[in-house]
Enzyme design. Structure first.
Site, short mmCIF file in Angstrom:
data_model
loop_
_atom_site.label_atom_id
_atom_site.label_comp_id
_atom_site.label_asym_id
_atom_site.label_seq_id
_atom_site.Cartn_x
_atom_site.Cartn_y
_atom_site.Cartn_z
N GLY A 134 25.62 17.60 64.61
CA GLY A 134 26.56 18.71 64.56
C GLY A 134 26.47 19.44 63.24
O GLY A 134 26.62 18.85 62.17
N GLY A 167 28.46 22.08 62.37
CA GLY A 167 29.66 22.86 62.15
C GLY A 167 30.15 22.68 60.73
O GLY A 167 29.38 22.33 59.83
N PHE A 168 31.43 22.89 60.50
CA PHE A 168 31.96 22.80 59.15
C PHE A 168 31.79 21.40 58.56
O PHE A 168 31.40 21.25 57.41
CB PHE A 168 33.45 23.18 59.15
CG PHE A 168 33.69 24.64 59.41
CD1 PHE A 168 33.46 25.58 58.42
CD2 PHE A 168 34.13 25.07 60.64
CE1 PHE A 168 33.66 26.93 58.65
CE2 PHE A 168 34.35 26.42 60.89
CZ PHE A 168 34.12 27.34 59.89
N GLU A 206 45.82 35.59 67.61
CA GLU A 206 44.79 36.45 67.03
C GLU A 206 44.05 37.22 68.12
O GLU A 206 43.74 38.40 67.96
CB GLU A 206 43.83 35.60 66.20
CG GLU A 206 44.48 35.04 64.95
CD GLU A 206 43.57 34.12 64.13
OE1 GLU A 206 43.92 33.83 62.98
OE2 GLU A 206 42.52 33.70 64.66
N ASP A 242 37.07 17.55 64.66
CA ASP A 242 37.91 17.56 65.85
C ASP A 242 37.79 16.29 66.68
O ASP A 242 38.67 15.99 67.49
CB ASP A 242 37.55 18.75 66.74
CG ASP A 242 37.90 20.08 66.10
OD1 ASP A 242 38.54 20.07 65.04
OD2 ASP A 242 37.53 21.14 66.66
N ALA A 287 39.43 23.95 60.49
CA ALA A 287 38.16 24.04 59.76
C ALA A 287 38.27 23.39 58.39
O ALA A 287 37.33 22.72 57.93
CB ALA A 287 37.74 25.50 59.63
N GLN A 288 39.41 23.57 57.71
CA GLN A 288 39.54 23.00 56.36
C GLN A 288 39.55 21.48 56.40
O GLN A 288 39.03 20.83 55.48
CB GLN A 288 40.80 23.54 55.69
CG GLN A 288 42.10 23.21 56.38
CD GLN A 288 43.31 23.54 55.50
OE1 GLN A 288 43.32 23.23 54.30
NE2 GLN A 288 44.31 24.16 56.09
#
Length: 430
Positions: A9, A11-12, A169, A298, A315-316
């Site tokens: 992965g 991602g972040f 959003e 996650d 994300a943080q």
């Protein structure tokens, strides 16, 4: 022989871990089924034609090119052979490891109704964003050709399911797109009359924020013409319709943002996950009962001692976990020290509502309005990967702010071009 650390992965969490291990003594391999890192928090702007996919994505190899000990592998994980300490890939390949980091993110949770995904896609990938953008714009193209006023209005109706930050959003961006950008693009319809409906099961939107910020967001969205349905559960989603209780809403576009579930990490490891599929981890981020395997982001279930609640899928959180684990593994290689416990440092929770409106919650203090909106923009530009992307996104936002225009209004999905949306659907009841 160097320790083989495999990260699944990019991602972040995965990217942060790989960077922290860069130029170390470890032999690091990062595996992802796509060749790019995607800045998911801005994906809704791709779906609403404010940005292009390339503006918020960077090739993984480019981001890690200066770290000679990090190898990038394009592949999709299908299982983990724990006794052999090997990963099984979809193409039949097997990758050995000494330490395994699983940071494979999440997907949307349709709560036992997987058939809804076809009619109400979520927003996790570039493909999702392109499909939603095409579906949204195509609905207006069909409305332009429609002579029946009721069907026109139905085609110009967008329903967003879920009143969390994603739904808020998305709803705000759709309202701005229809009322500002598309307003002068059509001759037979008035996009300013488009309906955007935000559906939330709970009593108010932005339930993870303080109540006063949720009220502010609701007031601003209502002022933008968005209809907010709280205490409303979606019972059924079909082609061009959403049923809420006994009411059936015809809609040209339906978007899902009501919940997430972890990637199948629990299945790969042969353990039981929680209701959202997350795997329980120790405070050093190692999977409980499995030596040499770590789970981040996650897919990880970790109780925050400060709140006595599971860390949220933000994300943080993922980025901090990736940084922590990468540095800890690096230090263990150098000194043999045991891995320290991870402690999350909350840098605040934020959501943008629309033009000059956002909310920020730091726990001890709160902010809303134009200053929060500007701070949101600065933080998101800073967090983007690559100087070029930061400059491009900043320039596009400035241009959009003064002109109200969006540049990427392209219908690129052939699937949407062939769909009748709700063109042949029965008329809504009066």
């Amino acid at each position: 022989m160097a320790e083989r650390i495999v990260i699944v992965g990019a991602g972040f969490a995965g990217l942060a871990c790989a960077r922290a291990l860069g130029s170390s003594d470890a032999d690091v391999t990062i595996i992802d089924r796509r060749n790019y890192h995607l800045f998911v928090p801005l994906l809704y702007q791709v779906a609403t034609a404010a940005l292009s996919p390339a503006d918020i994505a960077q090739p993984i190899r480019r981001l890690l090119r200066r770290h000679k000990n990090v190898k990038v592998l394009l592949g999709e994980l299908t299982g983990v052979d724990l006794p052999a300490q090997e990963l099984c890939l979809r193409d039949g390949g097997r990758v050995p490891y000494d330490a395994l980091v699983l940071a494979t993110g999440s997907s949307f949770n349709y709560f036992g109704n997987p058939e809804w995904e076809e009619h109400a896609p979520g927003l996790k990938t570039v493909e999702d964003a392109r499909r939603l953008r095409s579906r949204l714009l195509y609905a207006f193209e069909r409305a332009e050709q429609e002579s029946d006023p009721e069907r026109q209005q139905a085609l110009m109706t967008s329903v967003v399911v879920g009143g969390g930050p994603t739904g808020v959003e998305m709803a705000g961006a759709i309202a701005e797109l229809t009322r500002n950008t598309l307003a002068n693009d059509f001759h037979h319809i008035d996009p300013a009359r488009a309906r955007t409906i935000l559906v939330e099961t709970g009593p108010h939107i932005l339930s993870t924020f303080p109540e006063e910020l949720g009220r502010y967001a609701q007031e601003r969205l209502t002022g933008m013409g968005i209809e907010i349905r709280c205490n409303s559960a979606v019972e059924e989603i079909g082609p061009g319709t959403v049923r809420i209780g006994e009411e059936v809403l015809p809609a040209g576009t339906v978007i899902w943002g009501a919940g997430i579930k972890a990637s199948p990490v629990a299945e790969w490891l042969g353990v039981e996950g929680d209701r959202a599929g997350r795997v329980a981890v120790n405070d050093d981020l190692s999977a409980k009962g499995i030596e040499g395997v770590f789970v981040l982001g996650d897919s990880a279930l970790l109780i925050d001692p400060a709140t006595d609640k599971p860390l949220p899928g933000l994300a943080q959180v993922a980025q901090q976990q990736g940084n922590h684990l990468g540095r800890a593994l690096r230090k263990r290689l150098q000194t043999g020290e045991p891995l320290p416990a991870f402690r999350f440092r909350d840098r605040g929770n934020t959501a943008i509502i629309g033009r000059n409106a956002a909310v920020f919650d730091w726990g001890h203090s709160r902010m809303k309005g134009g200053i929060a909106w500007l701070l949101w923009a600065i933080i998101h530009v800073y967090l983007l990967s690559g100087f070029e992307n930061r400059m491009i996104v900043s320039a596009k936002w400035v241009w959009r702010y003064f002109t109200y225009q969006r540049g990427s209004r392209l219908i690129t999905s052939e699937e949407e071009e062939q769909k009748p949306v709700i063109y042949d659907h029965p008329r809504p009841e009066s």
